[in-house]
Design an enzyme around this catalytic site. Structure first.
Site, PDB file in Angstrom:
ATOM      1  N   HIS A  13      -9.605   1.554   4.543  1.00 21.58           N
ATOM      2  CA  HIS A  13      -8.342   1.690   5.282  1.00 21.58           C
ATOM      3  C   HIS A  13      -8.555   2.658   6.450  1.00 21.58           C
ATOM      4  CE1 HIS A  13      -4.241   2.828   6.259  1.00 21.58           C
ATOM      5  NE2 HIS A  13      -3.891   1.681   5.704  1.00 21.58           N
ATOM      6  N   SER A  33       3.114  -1.836  10.389  1.00 21.35           N
ATOM      7  CA  SER A  33       4.562  -1.898  10.625  1.00 21.35           C
ATOM      8  C   SER A  33       5.172  -3.266  10.311  1.00 21.35           C
ATOM      9  CB  SER A  33       4.893  -1.457  12.054  1.00 21.35           C
ATOM     10  OG  SER A  33       4.501  -0.102  12.252  1.00 21.35           O
ATOM     11  N   ASN A  90       0.868  -1.174   0.000  1.00 27.59           N
ATOM     12  CA  ASN A  90       0.000   0.000   0.000  1.00 27.59           C
ATOM     13  C   ASN A  90       0.904   1.223   0.000  1.00 27.59           C
ATOM     14  OD1 ASN A  90      -1.782   2.053   0.489  1.00 27.59           O
ATOM     15  ND2 ASN A  90      -2.356   1.391   2.558  1.00 27.59           N
ATOM     16  N   GLU A 150      -5.729  -4.566  10.592  1.00 29.91           N
ATOM     17  CA  GLU A 150      -4.719  -3.527  10.768  1.00 29.91           C
ATOM     18  C   GLU A 150      -5.006  -2.755  12.054  1.00 29.91           C
ATOM     19  OE1 GLU A 150      -2.696  -2.662   6.772  1.00 29.91           O
ATOM     20  OE2 GLU A 150      -4.218  -1.148   7.120  1.00 29.91           O
ATOM     21  N   LYS A 173       0.091   4.291  -0.441  1.00 35.59           N
ATOM     22  CA  LYS A 173      -0.566   5.496   0.071  1.00 35.59           C
ATOM     23  C   LYS A 173      -0.310   6.668  -0.889  1.00 35.59           C
ATOM     24  CE  LYS A 173      -0.271   3.379   4.548  1.00 35.59           C
ATOM     25  NZ  LYS A 173      -0.169   3.499   5.994  1.00 35.59           N
ATOM     26  N   GLY A 187       2.242   2.620  10.742  1.00 31.07           N
ATOM     27  CA  GLY A 187       3.202   3.710  10.592  1.00 31.07           C
ATOM     28  C   GLY A 187       3.863   4.132  11.890  1.00 31.07           C
ATOM     29  N   GLU A 243      -6.895   5.041   7.495  1.00 29.96           N
ATOM     30  CA  GLU A 243      -6.658   6.458   7.162  1.00 29.96           C
ATOM     31  C   GLU A 243      -7.870   7.057   6.434  1.00 29.96           C
ATOM     32  OE1 GLU A 243      -2.900   5.723   5.254  1.00 29.96           O
ATOM     33  OE2 GLU A 243      -2.075   5.209   7.217  1.00 29.96           O
TER      34      GLU A 243
HETATM   35  P1  PGA Z   1       2.620   0.546   7.659  1.00 28.26           P
HETATM   36  O1  PGA Z   1       1.176   0.718   6.973  1.00 28.26           O
HETATM   37  O2  PGA Z   1       3.192  -0.750   7.122  1.00 28.26           O
HETATM   38  O3  PGA Z   1       3.402   1.755   7.209  1.00 28.26           O
HETATM   39  O4  PGA Z   1       2.411   0.504   9.122  1.00 28.26           O
HETATM   40  C1  PGA Z   1       0.315  -0.370   6.806  1.00 28.26           C
HETATM   41  C2  PGA Z   1      -0.976   0.094   6.185  1.00 28.26           C
HETATM   42  O5  PGA Z   1      -1.429   1.186   6.506  1.00 28.26           O
HETATM   43  O6  PGA Z   1      -1.583  -0.611   5.342  1.00 28.26           O
END
Ligand code: PGA
Length: 249
Positions: free
Chosen positions: A95, A213, A9, A167, A11, A173, A97
């Site tokens: 997601h 992460s 992903n 998640e 983003k 992140g 976000e």
């Molecule tokens: P990350 O993001 O690996 O940077 O923690 C995962 C995601 O948001 O799908």
């Protein structure tokens, strides 16, 4: 046995040129490595470049979002048919976000999911608790609610292409990862909800990814868990070396 999926992903990162550069560096690193499915989810504007660069490979391409209407006056939105038309196989839906910054709810996730399935996309529906919910012991309840609403009015047959990503929001992140056991426990809750909604057979075949992460250093421990059917990778998917190291966990 469920085949694992390792999905990137990206983003709001990378331009088409940078996306092409990534693919050129990434493909030699994963060639001769057919163990798992792989998919890249770049921004909308990079989709044609990534689809083109991945032609003649088995690697899937996904959008990071879509709208449920077919077409019309919805400035800034993208339909499922548009994603299909540029060559997408997958789409991320709900997601955290999107939920946090763009007002998505369990109900909008359900509306999008139905349309994505009808369009022949493989949706990757994201669920997960925030830190306060985990600390209050509400993880299971939150996952049950998110899944119940997301899965409603979808039959077992329709749900066959569905993929879910667990998640935990506190792990995205942040460098904090759920332990493999925490993830496996959450996956069991999700699978139980899928069994209720879709029946045992579809639920047992459904892939549940872990995201939050995931890095080359922790991928092996996570992917060794039977209940974890792959990964949705944000930050560590931006670099071809680190993403290929995760693919090779
Ligand atoms: P990350 O993001 O690996 O940077 O923690 C995962 C995601 O948001 O799908």
């Amino acid at each position: 046995m469920r085949r694992k999926l390792i999905a990137a992903n990206w983003k709001m990162c990378k331009t088409p040129d940078l996306a092409r550069e990534f693919v050129a560096a990434f493909l030699p690193l994963v060639k001769d490595h057919p163990r798992d499915d792989i998919a890249l989810c770049p921004s909308y504007v990079c989709l044609p470049a990534v689809v083109e660069a991945l032609r003649d490979t088995q690697i899937g391409v996904g959008g990071q979002n879509m709208f449920w209407e077919k077409e019309g006056a919805y400035t800034g939105e993208i339909s499922a048919a548009m994603l299909r038309a540029v060559g997408c196989s997958h789409v991320i839906i709900g997601h955290s976000e999107r939920r946090q910054y763009f007002g998505e709810t369990d109900d909008t996730v359900n509306r999008k999911l139905k349309v994505a399935l009808a369009a022949g996309l493989q949706p990757i529906v994201c669920v997960g608790e925030v830190l306060e919910e985990r600390e209050a012991g509400l993880t299971e309840q939150v996952l049950e609610r998110q899944c119940n609403i997301a899965f409603s009015e979808i039959s077992g047959v329709e749900a066959v292409p569905l993929i879910v990503a667990y998640e935990p929001v506190w792990a995205i992140g942040t460098g904090k990862t759920a332990t493999p056991q925490m993830a496996a426990d959450a996956h069991e809750v999700i699978r139980a909800q899928a069994a209720k909604a879709f029946g045992e057979e579809t639920a047992q075949a459904m892939r549940i990814l872990y995201g939050g992460s995931v890095k080359p250093e922790n991928a092996n421990a996570l992917m060794s868990k039977m209940e974890i059917d792959g990964a949705l990778v944000g930050g560590a998917s931006l670099d071809p070396k680190s993403f290929s190291a995760i693919v090779h966990y």
